[in-house]
Design a protein around this motif. Sequence first.
Motif, short mmCIF file in Angstrom:
data_model
loop_
_atom_site.label_atom_id
_atom_site.label_comp_id
_atom_site.label_asym_id
_atom_site.label_seq_id
_atom_site.Cartn_x
_atom_site.Cartn_y
_atom_site.Cartn_z
N PRO A 194 48.32 48.64 29.20
CA PRO A 194 48.34 50.11 28.98
C PRO A 194 48.70 50.89 30.24
CG PRO A 194 46.39 49.14 27.98
CD PRO A 194 47.03 48.05 28.80
N ILE A 195 48.28 50.38 31.42
CA ILE A 195 48.64 51.05 32.68
C ILE A 195 50.15 51.04 32.86
CG2 ILE A 195 48.46 50.95 35.19
CD1 ILE A 195 45.91 51.89 33.95
N GLN A 196 50.76 49.87 32.59
CA GLN A 196 52.22 49.77 32.74
C GLN A 196 52.95 50.68 31.75
OE1 GLN A 196 54.20 48.20 35.00
NE2 GLN A 196 55.82 49.31 33.93
N ILE A 197 52.48 50.72 30.52
CA ILE A 197 53.11 51.58 29.51
C ILE A 197 52.95 53.05 29.89
CG2 ILE A 197 53.01 52.32 27.10
CD1 ILE A 197 52.23 49.45 26.38
N PHE A 198 51.75 53.40 30.38
CA PHE A 198 51.53 54.79 30.80
C PHE A 198 52.44 55.14 31.98
CE2 PHE A 198 49.24 58.13 33.11
CZ PHE A 198 49.11 59.06 32.10
N PHE A 251 49.17 54.43 40.24
CA PHE A 251 49.07 53.18 40.99
C PHE A 251 47.62 52.82 41.28
CE2 PHE A 251 48.54 51.23 45.20
CZ PHE A 251 49.14 49.99 44.96
N PHE A 252 46.83 53.79 41.73
CA PHE A 252 45.43 53.51 42.06
C PHE A 252 44.62 53.18 40.80
CE2 PHE A 252 46.38 55.78 46.07
CZ PHE A 252 45.95 54.81 46.94
N ALA A 253 45.00 53.77 39.66
CA ALA A 253 44.33 53.41 38.41
C ALA A 253 44.60 51.94 38.08
CB ALA A 253 44.81 54.31 37.28
N GLY A 254 45.87 51.54 38.22
CA GLY A 254 46.21 50.13 37.98
C GLY A 254 45.56 49.21 38.99
N LEU A 255 45.51 49.63 40.26
CA LEU A 255 44.90 48.82 41.30
C LEU A 255 43.40 48.64 41.02
CD1 LEU A 255 45.43 47.39 44.01
CD2 LEU A 255 44.82 49.54 45.16
N SER A 256 42.77 49.69 40.47
CA SER A 256 41.34 49.57 40.16
C SER A 256 41.10 48.50 39.10
CB SER A 256 40.80 50.92 39.69
OG SER A 256 41.33 51.27 38.40
N LEU A 272 59.68 52.28 39.05
CA LEU A 272 59.89 50.97 39.65
C LEU A 272 58.94 50.71 40.82
CD1 LEU A 272 63.80 50.64 39.62
CD2 LEU A 272 62.13 49.55 38.11
N VAL A 273 58.74 51.74 41.68
CA VAL A 273 57.85 51.56 42.83
C VAL A 273 56.43 51.25 42.37
CG1 VAL A 273 56.77 52.75 44.77
CG2 VAL A 273 59.23 52.91 44.44
N VAL A 274 55.91 52.03 41.42
CA VAL A 274 54.54 51.83 40.94
C VAL A 274 54.42 50.48 40.24
CG1 VAL A 274 52.78 52.65 39.34
CG2 VAL A 274 54.02 54.28 40.77
N SER A 275 55.38 50.16 39.36
CA SER A 275 55.31 48.92 38.58
C SER A 275 55.39 47.69 39.45
CB SER A 275 56.45 48.91 37.55
OG SER A 275 56.36 50.02 36.68
N VAL A 276 56.37 47.67 40.35
CA VAL A 276 56.55 46.51 41.23
C VAL A 276 55.37 46.37 42.18
CG1 VAL A 276 58.00 45.50 43.03
CG2 VAL A 276 59.06 46.55 41.03
N SER A 277 54.85 47.48 42.68
CA SER A 277 53.70 47.43 43.59
C SER A 277 52.47 46.86 42.89
CB SER A 277 53.39 48.83 44.14
OG SER A 277 54.49 49.33 44.88
N LEU A 278 52.23 47.29 41.65
CA LEU A 278 51.09 46.76 40.90
C LEU A 278 51.26 45.27 40.61
CD1 LEU A 278 50.29 49.62 38.33
CD2 LEU A 278 48.92 48.88 40.29
N LEU A 279 52.47 44.88 40.26
CA LEU A 279 52.72 43.46 39.99
C LEU A 279 52.48 42.63 41.26
CD1 LEU A 279 53.66 41.19 38.14
CD2 LEU A 279 56.03 41.75 38.75
N ALA A 280 52.94 43.16 42.40
CA ALA A 280 52.73 42.45 43.66
C ALA A 280 51.24 42.31 43.98
CB ALA A 280 53.45 43.18 44.79
N CYS A 281 50.48 43.38 43.75
CA CYS A 281 49.04 43.33 43.99
C CYS A 281 48.37 42.34 43.03
CB CYS A 281 48.42 44.72 43.80
SG CYS A 281 48.89 45.91 45.09
N TYR A 282 48.84 42.29 41.82
CA TYR A 282 48.30 41.35 40.83
C TYR A 282 48.56 39.91 41.26
CZ TYR A 282 47.78 38.80 36.43
OH TYR A 282 47.41 37.90 35.46
N LEU A 283 49.79 39.63 41.69
CA LEU A 283 50.13 38.28 42.14
C LEU A 283 49.32 37.89 43.36
CD1 LEU A 283 54.02 38.37 41.71
CD2 LEU A 283 52.33 37.26 40.21
#
Length: 415
Positions: A148-152, A121-126, A165-176
């Motif tokens: 690549p973060i999502q696939i990983f 999650f923190f890698a994606g957030l970065s 699901l928690v990591v993916s949805v959280s990253l999507l929410a941060c992106y939005l």
Amino acid sequence: MPKVSSQQEQDTLKRVEDQINILSGILEQGRKQLRFPGRLESRYIAMRNQRFLEIDQKMLMGGLLFYLAFSWTDFYLGGDNGLLIFTARLILTVIAFALVLWVPRSRFSVKMVPIAASGVFFAGLSVIVFIGLIPGELKYAYHLGLIPIQIFTMVALRLSYRSVLVVSVSLLACYLLSLLVMDTQVESVQLNQVISIFVPMFIMFWVLLIAMGGYMAFMMESAFRSDFMKNQLLALEAERLKYLSARLHVLSTTDSLTGIANRRYLEQSIASEWRRGKRGEAPLSLAMIDIDRFKDYNDFYGHQQGDDCLRTISALMASFCKRPGDVCARYGGEEFVLLFPDTSNADALYLCERLRQAVEAQAVAHERNDSGVVTISIGVASLVPDDDNSSDDLLRAADRHLYEAKDKGRNQVCG
């Protein structure tokens, strides 16, 4: 010497069978909740963590190297912030590498999957933060780094669909949320039109990727849990079969009425001790025992009380077999045999005399016997096994001495 099954052994078998029934029930319920009750879930988590450490730890290292390899884009797209982005990426990679190596050796190893999920999650957030640091329209090329973060996430956390699901949805929410904060307008009208199409399509593609990844993780975790339950069932079935085999062996070598060894076990023991005595040139002693006038006892007191008498006397006889090789067996009817390996004739006669006295001292009433109580007659024989004799000779000699004791008036030891 074999012993009949105790209540504790019965309880053990029942516990194993209850666990088999519980696991079978869980297995039949399907793959809906992906959650086991109580301790079973703890055992599953421990096994999943072990599997994660064996396989996915290397995958995490590879993912971190892949994450660091994209640092070239930091200088190519980052402009004045390129060095800052690269430094942040490098620090995150070093910290994550240290955690990947340290956590499995620490007390936090049981939480390896949640910790790995937090790291992803923190890698994606970065990456989302880096997007905000890149100037102008170049930031939109950096959006692709989230794929690549999502696939990983889907690959590394595949055994925990909740983590996926928690990591993916959280990253999507941060992106939005970042889209609401960032300035998405550029000077070129045509480029603005492309961006207005690209961002919704990117979000829709990401949502589809999350849905697909969540479903795949759900199916993989479900299959992994099913395999875990099947392995648990196989282990329990093996334990049950091992117990039943041992119990069957005991039952096949135990007299059902008295609980001591039966004739089959006695014959096996004589053959084994005969071979051992032959190798070591050690004496083997055998006592043939008969309850005096037991037929008269049965006729006078009844068969039920006769069975009680047999159990009482056999338990007393078995108490004289103190060494591991000593055997007390019911030979048939009211006849019993005591086998004493590495025992001289004098020692065997001494033990049997003590036994005779102990039986008489029990004072079990027997009005049809001369002494008025239950007594026994014993014939004792001893041989040093060699090529000139056999175990049958030992049995015949003991039987002769038993009849000698009866002929002399019973309630005595001859040998």
